[in-house]
Design a protein around this motif. Structure first.
Motif, PDB file in Angstrom:
ATOM      1  N   GLY A   1       0.822  -1.201   0.000  1.00  0.00           N
ATOM      2  CA  GLY A   1       0.000   0.000   0.000  1.00  0.00           C
ATOM      3  C   GLY A   1       0.858   1.254   0.000  1.00  0.00           C
ATOM      4  O   GLY A   1       1.977   1.249   0.500  1.00  0.00           O
TER       5      GLY A   1
ATOM      6  N   ALA B   1      -3.420   3.589   0.063  1.00  0.00           N
ATOM      7  CA  ALA B   1      -3.856   3.523   1.460  1.00  0.00           C
ATOM      8  C   ALA B   1      -4.409   4.890   1.855  1.00  0.00           C
ATOM      9  O   ALA B   1      -3.768   5.660   2.559  1.00  0.00           O
ATOM     10  CB  ALA B   1      -2.697   3.093   2.349  1.00  0.00           C
TER      11      ALA B   1
ATOM     12  N   HIS C   1      -5.381   5.300   5.553  1.00  0.00           N
ATOM     13  CA  HIS C   1      -4.188   5.594   6.345  1.00  0.00           C
ATOM     14  C   HIS C   1      -3.782   7.063   6.212  1.00  0.00           C
ATOM     15  O   HIS C   1      -3.299   7.669   7.156  1.00  0.00           O
ATOM     16  CB  HIS C   1      -3.019   4.693   5.928  1.00  0.00           C
ATOM     17  CG  HIS C   1      -3.066   3.328   6.550  1.00  0.00           C
ATOM     18  ND1 HIS C   1      -3.447   2.202   5.863  1.00  0.00           N
ATOM     19  CD2 HIS C   1      -2.775   2.920   7.815  1.00  0.00           C
ATOM     20  CE1 HIS C   1      -3.406   1.166   6.686  1.00  0.00           C
ATOM     21  NE2 HIS C   1      -3.003   1.561   7.858  1.00  0.00           N
TER      22      HIS C   1
ATOM     23  N   GLN D   1      -7.945   1.688  -1.176  1.00  0.00           N
ATOM     24  CA  GLN D   1      -8.396   1.051   0.067  1.00  0.00           C
ATOM     25  C   GLN D   1      -9.846   1.454   0.394  1.00  0.00           C
ATOM     26  O   GLN D   1     -10.665   0.609   0.752  1.00  0.00           O
ATOM     27  CB  GLN D   1      -7.453   1.537   1.168  1.00  0.00           C
ATOM     28  CG  GLN D   1      -7.632   0.993   2.546  1.00  0.00           C
ATOM     29  CD  GLN D   1      -6.671   1.711   3.496  1.00  0.00           C
ATOM     30  OE1 GLN D   1      -6.372   2.898   3.333  1.00  0.00           O
ATOM     31  NE2 GLN D   1      -6.170   0.987   4.469  1.00  0.00           N
TER      32      GLN D   1
ATOM     33  N   ILE E   1     -12.655  -3.879   3.981  1.00  0.00           N
ATOM     34  CA  ILE E   1     -11.425  -3.639   4.749  1.00  0.00           C
ATOM     35  C   ILE E   1     -11.729  -3.020   6.114  1.00  0.00           C
ATOM     36  O   ILE E   1     -11.305  -3.564   7.128  1.00  0.00           O
ATOM     37  CB  ILE E   1     -10.392  -2.822   3.931  1.00  0.00           C
ATOM     38  CG1 ILE E   1      -9.874  -3.685   2.762  1.00  0.00           C
ATOM     39  CG2 ILE E   1      -9.221  -2.375   4.808  1.00  0.00           C
ATOM     40  CD1 ILE E   1      -8.937  -2.967   1.807  1.00  0.00           C
TER      41      ILE E   1
ATOM     42  N   CYS F   1     -11.217  -4.707   9.655  1.00  0.00           N
ATOM     43  CA  CYS F   1     -10.413  -3.969  10.635  1.00  0.00           C
ATOM     44  C   CYS F   1     -11.110  -4.000  11.998  1.00  0.00           C
ATOM     45  O   CYS F   1     -10.466  -4.204  13.021  1.00  0.00           O
ATOM     46  CB  CYS F   1     -10.202  -2.536  10.153  1.00  0.00           C
ATOM     47  SG  CYS F   1      -9.199  -1.562  11.260  1.00  0.00           S
TER      48      CYS F   1
ATOM     49  N   MET G   1      -3.668  -1.713   8.881  1.00  0.00           N
ATOM     50  CA  MET G   1      -2.691  -2.281   7.938  1.00  0.00           C
ATOM     51  C   MET G   1      -2.796  -3.809   7.911  1.00  0.00           C
ATOM     52  O   MET G   1      -2.711  -4.428   6.841  1.00  0.00           O
ATOM     53  CB  MET G   1      -1.287  -1.831   8.340  1.00  0.00           C
ATOM     54  CG  MET G   1      -0.220  -2.302   7.399  1.00  0.00           C
ATOM     55  SD  MET G   1       1.285  -1.323   7.596  1.00  0.00           S
ATOM     56  CE  MET G   1       2.473  -2.431   6.821  1.00  0.00           C
TER      57      MET G   1
ATOM     58  N   ASP H   1      -5.676  -4.663   5.708  1.00  0.00           N
ATOM     59  CA  ASP H   1      -5.312  -4.539   4.285  1.00  0.00           C
ATOM     60  C   ASP H   1      -4.677  -5.828   3.778  1.00  0.00           C
ATOM     61  O   ASP H   1      -4.938  -6.278   2.664  1.00  0.00           O
ATOM     62  CB  ASP H   1      -4.236  -3.463   4.083  1.00  0.00           C
ATOM     63  CG  ASP H   1      -4.715  -2.065   4.383  1.00  0.00           C
ATOM     64  OD1 ASP H   1      -5.918  -1.816   4.231  1.00  0.00           O
ATOM     65  OD2 ASP H   1      -3.870  -1.238   4.784  1.00  0.00           O
TER      66      ASP H   1
ATOM     67  N   SER I   1     -12.855 -10.051  -1.710  1.00  0.00           N
ATOM     68  CA  SER I   1     -13.116  -9.611  -0.342  1.00  0.00           C
ATOM     69  C   SER I   1     -14.569  -9.827   0.065  1.00  0.00           C
ATOM     70  O   SER I   1     -14.836 -10.132   1.234  1.00  0.00           O
ATOM     71  CB  SER I   1     -12.727  -8.138  -0.170  1.00  0.00           C
ATOM     72  OG  SER I   1     -13.442  -7.321  -1.070  1.00  0.00           O
TER      73      SER I   1
END
Ligand code: TRP
Length: 443
Positions: free
Chosen positions: A8, A43, A46, A83, A89, A93, A140, A143, A321
């Motif tokens: 990422g 990302a 992030h 992302q 995701i 998380c 992360m 991810d 996913s």
């Protein structure tokens, strides 16, 4: 066996020459190696941790996407996405957050460094530290684990994050796997051959040192202007130079062949002036960058094209996913209370087995097969294409079940044209078979 490689790029700035030589170029090269299935993503969640300027986030996402594409990334070959276009995701998380020990996060270098700085200036230890920064390693991990990556090319500063991702994955596997592992253990991949470029002042080229050479922004002119500012010693033209010890030579080597570098080095040792050496360096860099810069300008001028590529990348990623998160939801107990039955047929309510198609939360097309008593007999996997889902239904209806059953390792699945529809145990399979046969009779 293919190796899934995933990395990422935080979207909080404009890529510079050091990013190009140290990350973008080697990643693109790696993506075309045989046996590599590369996942490269922006990302951008992030990025929100370190940047609260919306314009800058938006601009950076665009610039970074354009840079990778201009540098030759083949978005058809790799999976290239943002992302924030993958809602699974943040969902993962959260599941991971709930199994991560707070003590583990207390040990994260990035968090500890911020605490140390606060303590040093006699502020509260957690002054200015957000939960985003604190939980950064869990996002992360999500991810990485979402796509079961084997190798994660990163800088040395990220090794601890990979260790944490493994810790978290193990904990989840242990708690919910019931003997089966949901997650692959990812490994950091540190490439020592990859060039770390010196910046204008000789320290590592980095935005935080404000010593970068621009990649595409500002054109060749900005690149040349920056190179002109690279620090050298004060030796005059004609005096022999210490090539090995000069940043110019290190930069040159990152772009030139072995022979070209040897030649450059000899000329410096024989007294080439720093000014001439800088021109030579620029020319060599330009040879590689000029065609890319042109593509970059075209891409930046056509953001819709970039958006289309990223949307296609997100759809490709979500094909993995979406079904995976469904399994994980099931594993942690986020299940449907009972098979929801879409409204009963008007006429012969409850008398007839039927297929009910719908679009799920992930935007995938699915269908349920509901028995005569209204109970769900199976739920299909998600299809991207509604027509493919419709065709599978038609074929099951017309041809009956038997031609579509695949048995493996004591488990049966229904597959149409090699595409998995669902997995079933023997009893369920029999109920489906009878119900489909019943439909045929009635028809
Ligand atoms: N933390 C990485 C960095 O700052 C960026 C990143 C986010 C990442 N998620 C990732 C890298 C997953 C590899 C895999 O460089």
């Amino acid at each position: 066996m293919t190796t899934r490689v995933l990395t990422g790029i935080t979207t909080s700035g404009t890529p510079h020459l050091g990013n190009y030589a140290g990350a973008i170029r080697p990643s693109i090269q790696a993506s075309v190696q045989p046996g590599v299935d590369a996942f490269y993503f922006m990302a951008d969640y992030h990025a929100l941790i370190k940047c609260d300027d919306p314009q800058r986030i938006a601009r950076s996402r665009l610039e970074i996407a354009a840079t990778w594409l201009a540098a030759g990334l083949d978005a058809d070959k790799v999976t290239f996405y943002r992302q924030s276009d993958i809602p699974e995701i943040p969902e993962l998380c959260w599941m991971l957050t709930c199994v991560t020990a707070k003590g583990l996060m207390n040990r994260a270098h990035a968090y500890k460094a911020s605490v140390d700085q606060n303590v040093a200036r006699q502020a509260e230890p957690d002054d200015g530290i957000t939960m985003g920064l604190f939980s950064y390693p869990i996002l992360m991990a999500a991810d990485i684990l979402m796509f079961n990556a084997h190798k994660v090319p990163v800088g040395r500063d990220q090794i601890q994050h990979l260790e944490m991702a493994r810790d978290i994955a193990q904990r989840f596997n242990y708690l919910y796997g019931g003997g089966k592992d949901f997650f692959v253990m990812p490994e950091a991949q540190i490439d020592d051959d990859v060039a770390t470029l010196p910046g204008l002042d000789g320290r590592k080229m980095s935005k935080s040192y404000d010593n970068t050479i621009p990649l595409f922004e500002g054109g060749a002119k900005a690149m040349r202007a920056a190179v002109a500012r690279i620090v050298t010693d004060s030796r005059e033209p004609g005096e022999p130079k210490d090539a090995e010890g000069s940043h110019l030579y290190t930069l040159y080597r990152a772009f030139a062949t072995h022979e070209e570098s040897g030649q450059f080095r000899r000329e410096l040792e024989e007294g080439m002036g720093w000014g001439d050496a800088k021109v030579r360096l620029c020319d060599r860099i330009e040879q590689e960058l000029a065609p890319m810069r042109e593509r970059y300008a075209q891409l930046i001028a056509a953001p819709q094209r970039i958006e289309d590529i990223l949307q296609a990348g997100a759809a490709k990623a979500r094909r993995l996913s979406a079904p995976f998160i469904a399994q994980l939801r099931e594993a942690v107990g986020l299940r449907q209370t009972a098979a929801p039955v879409s409204k009963p047929a008007k006429s012969k309510a409850g008398k007839r087995a039927r297929f009910a198609s719908f679009r799920d939360e992930a935007g995938m097309f699915r269908f349920r097969f509901v028995g005569e008593d209204g109970a769900e007999l199976f739920l299909s996997e998600g299809f991207e294409n509604p027509k493919a889902a419709g065709d599978a239904v038609k074929r099951l209806q017309a041809e009956g079940l038997d031609g579509f059953v695949v048995r493996q390792d004591g488990q049966a699945s229904i597959c149409v044209d090699g595409v998995l529809i669902c997995r079933l145990d023997a009893d369920a399979l029999e109920r489906v078979r009878q119900a489909i046969a019943g439909m045929a009779e009635e028809a």
